[in-house]
Design a protein around this motif. Structure first.
Motif, PDB file in Angstrom:
ATOM      1  N   PRO A 172      56.575  30.271  31.215  1.00 41.36           N
ATOM      2  CA  PRO A 172      55.369  29.652  31.807  1.00 41.36           C
ATOM      3  C   PRO A 172      54.349  30.352  31.493  1.00 41.36           C
ATOM      4  CG  PRO A 172      56.707  30.907  33.390  1.00 41.36           C
ATOM      5  CD  PRO A 172      57.308  30.984  32.231  1.00 41.36           C
ATOM      6  N   PRO A 173      53.024  29.852  31.692  1.00 46.73           N
ATOM      7  CA  PRO A 173      51.836  30.321  31.559  1.00 46.73           C
ATOM      8  C   PRO A 173      51.355  31.437  32.359  1.00 46.73           C
ATOM      9  CG  PRO A 173      51.518  28.225  32.675  1.00 46.73           C
ATOM     10  CD  PRO A 173      52.866  28.250  32.328  1.00 46.73           C
ATOM     11  N   VAL A 174      51.940  31.477  33.561  1.00 44.76           N
ATOM     12  CA  VAL A 174      51.689  32.813  34.482  1.00 44.76           C
ATOM     13  C   VAL A 174      52.823  33.604  34.576  1.00 44.76           C
ATOM     14  CG1 VAL A 174      51.022  33.485  36.694  1.00 44.76           C
ATOM     15  CG2 VAL A 174      49.964  31.253  35.783  1.00 44.76           C
ATOM     16  N   ASP A 175      52.539  34.892  34.351  1.00 48.83           N
ATOM     17  CA  ASP A 175      53.681  36.008  34.285  1.00 48.83           C
ATOM     18  C   ASP A 175      52.939  37.070  35.378  1.00 48.83           C
ATOM     19  OD1 ASP A 175      55.200  38.190  34.082  1.00 48.83           O
ATOM     20  OD2 ASP A 175      55.222  37.970  31.828  1.00 48.83           O
ATOM     21  N   PRO A 176      53.571  37.029  36.516  1.00 46.67           N
ATOM     22  CA  PRO A 176      52.745  37.953  37.648  1.00 46.67           C
ATOM     23  C   PRO A 176      52.937  39.473  37.411  1.00 46.67           C
ATOM     24  CG  PRO A 176      53.986  36.250  38.864  1.00 46.67           C
ATOM     25  CD  PRO A 176      54.327  35.951  37.175  1.00 46.67           C
ATOM     26  N   ALA A 177      54.132  39.697  36.627  1.00 51.16           N
ATOM     27  CA  ALA A 177      54.421  41.142  36.308  1.00 51.16           C
ATOM     28  C   ALA A 177      53.458  41.567  35.344  1.00 51.16           C
ATOM     29  CB  ALA A 177      55.676  41.410  35.675  1.00 51.16           C
ATOM     30  N   GLN A 178      53.037  40.822  34.445  1.00 51.33           N
ATOM     31  CA  GLN A 178      52.261  41.231  33.138  1.00 51.33           C
ATOM     32  C   GLN A 178      50.651  41.240  34.139  1.00 51.33           C
ATOM     33  OE1 GLN A 178      52.505  42.174  30.363  1.00 51.33           O
ATOM     34  NE2 GLN A 178      50.362  42.154  29.601  1.00 51.33           N
ATOM     35  N   ARG A 179      50.278  40.230  34.798  1.00 54.49           N
ATOM     36  CA  ARG A 179      49.072  40.334  35.473  1.00 54.49           C
ATOM     37  C   ARG A 179      48.816  41.636  36.368  1.00 54.49           C
ATOM     38  NH1 ARG A 179      49.219  36.596  39.864  1.00 54.49           N
ATOM     39  NH2 ARG A 179      48.835  34.668  38.544  1.00 54.49           N
ATOM     40  N   GLU A 180      50.022  42.220  36.895  1.00 55.60           N
ATOM     41  CA  GLU A 180      50.019  43.520  37.543  1.00 55.60           C
ATOM     42  C   GLU A 180      49.824  44.574  36.734  1.00 55.60           C
ATOM     43  OE1 GLU A 180      49.154  44.019  40.751  1.00 55.60           O
ATOM     44  OE2 GLU A 180      48.940  41.920  40.898  1.00 55.60           O
ATOM     45  N   GLN A 181      50.309  44.561  35.570  1.00 50.26           N
ATOM     46  CA  GLN A 181      50.418  45.406  34.622  1.00 50.26           C
ATOM     47  C   GLN A 181      48.862  45.626  34.021  1.00 50.26           C
ATOM     48  OE1 GLN A 181      53.295  45.164  31.486  1.00 50.26           O
ATOM     49  NE2 GLN A 181      55.080  45.450  32.823  1.00 50.26           N
ATOM     50  N   VAL A 182      48.274  44.699  33.623  1.00 52.12           N
ATOM     51  CA  VAL A 182      46.967  44.524  33.199  1.00 52.12           C
ATOM     52  C   VAL A 182      46.191  45.053  34.226  1.00 52.12           C
ATOM     53  CG1 VAL A 182      45.054  42.946  32.360  1.00 52.12           C
ATOM     54  CG2 VAL A 182      47.214  42.611  31.305  1.00 52.12           C
ATOM     55  N   LEU A 183      45.893  44.570  35.478  1.00 54.46           N
ATOM     56  CA  LEU A 183      45.092  44.966  36.435  1.00 54.46           C
ATOM     57  C   LEU A 183      45.391  46.601  36.800  1.00 54.46           C
ATOM     58  CD1 LEU A 183      45.539  42.141  39.116  1.00 54.46           C
ATOM     59  CD2 LEU A 183      43.700  42.650  37.283  1.00 54.46           C
ATOM     60  N   ALA A 184      46.635  47.092  36.624  1.00 48.64           N
ATOM     61  CA  ALA A 184      47.065  48.360  37.031  1.00 48.64           C
ATOM     62  C   ALA A 184      46.444  49.364  35.698  1.00 48.64           C
ATOM     63  CB  ALA A 184      48.464  48.750  37.125  1.00 48.64           C
ATOM     64  N   ARG A 185      46.323  48.855  34.497  1.00 47.70           N
ATOM     65  CA  ARG A 185      46.007  49.561  33.646  1.00 47.70           C
ATOM     66  C   ARG A 185      44.319  49.701  33.619  1.00 47.70           C
ATOM     67  NH1 ARG A 185      48.644  46.627  29.687  1.00 47.70           N
ATOM     68  NH2 ARG A 185      46.946  45.102  29.301  1.00 47.70           N
ATOM     69  N   ALA A 186      43.747  48.678  33.944  1.00 43.39           N
ATOM     70  CA  ALA A 186      42.208  48.594  34.124  1.00 43.39           C
ATOM     71  C   ALA A 186      41.904  49.745  35.137  1.00 43.39           C
ATOM     72  CB  ALA A 186      41.789  47.486  34.224  1.00 43.39           C
ATOM     73  N   VAL A 187      42.686  49.590  36.251  1.00 43.41           N
ATOM     74  CA  VAL A 187      42.269  50.446  37.491  1.00 43.41           C
ATOM     75  C   VAL A 187      42.471  51.893  37.051  1.00 43.41           C
ATOM     76  CG1 VAL A 187      43.063  51.002  39.833  1.00 43.41           C
ATOM     77  CG2 VAL A 187      42.651  48.780  39.312  1.00 43.41           C
ATOM     78  N   ASP A 188      43.551  51.965  36.274  1.00 45.16           N
ATOM     79  CA  ASP A 188      43.847  53.630  36.021  1.00 45.16           C
ATOM     80  C   ASP A 188      42.822  54.200  34.887  1.00 45.16           C
ATOM     81  OD1 ASP A 188      45.912  53.652  37.381  1.00 45.16           O
ATOM     82  OD2 ASP A 188      47.576  53.201  35.581  1.00 45.16           O
ATOM     83  N   ARG A 189      42.219  53.220  34.129  1.00 45.71           N
ATOM     84  CA  ARG A 189      41.192  53.673  33.251  1.00 45.71           C
ATOM     85  C   ARG A 189      39.886  53.730  33.793  1.00 45.71           C
ATOM     86  NH1 ARG A 189      38.553  56.142  30.234  1.00 45.71           N
ATOM     87  NH2 ARG A 189      37.350  55.522  28.631  1.00 45.71           N
TER      88      ARG A 189
END
Length: 94
Positions: free
Chosen positions: A41-58
């Protein structure tokens, strides 16, 4: 640096940010085609959270507002998801 010089540099950075968003959207289109091939599917909630977490950590590492960065990246992810939906024939974009 004068105010005008600072503003000019900010304008240059802003243009670069838009260029990176364009590149990100292009990659989202490529991702959509790969997901179609893989039957995903086009949406991957786990990947979304990884992207957001990576940005917040940075943001935390850099000492800038992590909430603001999360909001920006949330919008970027939503744009990518919409692009993927559009490329898969289920969205508002061509």
């Amino acid at each position: 640096m004068s105010i005008d010089e600072i503003r000019e540099e900010i304008a240059t950075i802003d243009a670069g940010i838009v260029d990176l968003i364009i590149k990100r959207q292009s990659l989202a289109g490529m991702m959509a085609h790969e997901k179609v091939k893989a039957g995903r599917p086009p949406v991957d909630p786990a990947q979304r959270e990884q992207v957001l977490a990576r940005a917040v950590d940075r943001a935390v590492e850099a000492g800038i507002d992590p909430t603001g960065v999360r909001e920006i990246f949330n919008r970027l992810v939503l744009m990518s998801e919409e692009k993927q939906r559009g490329c898969m024939g289920d969205g508002n974009l061509p």
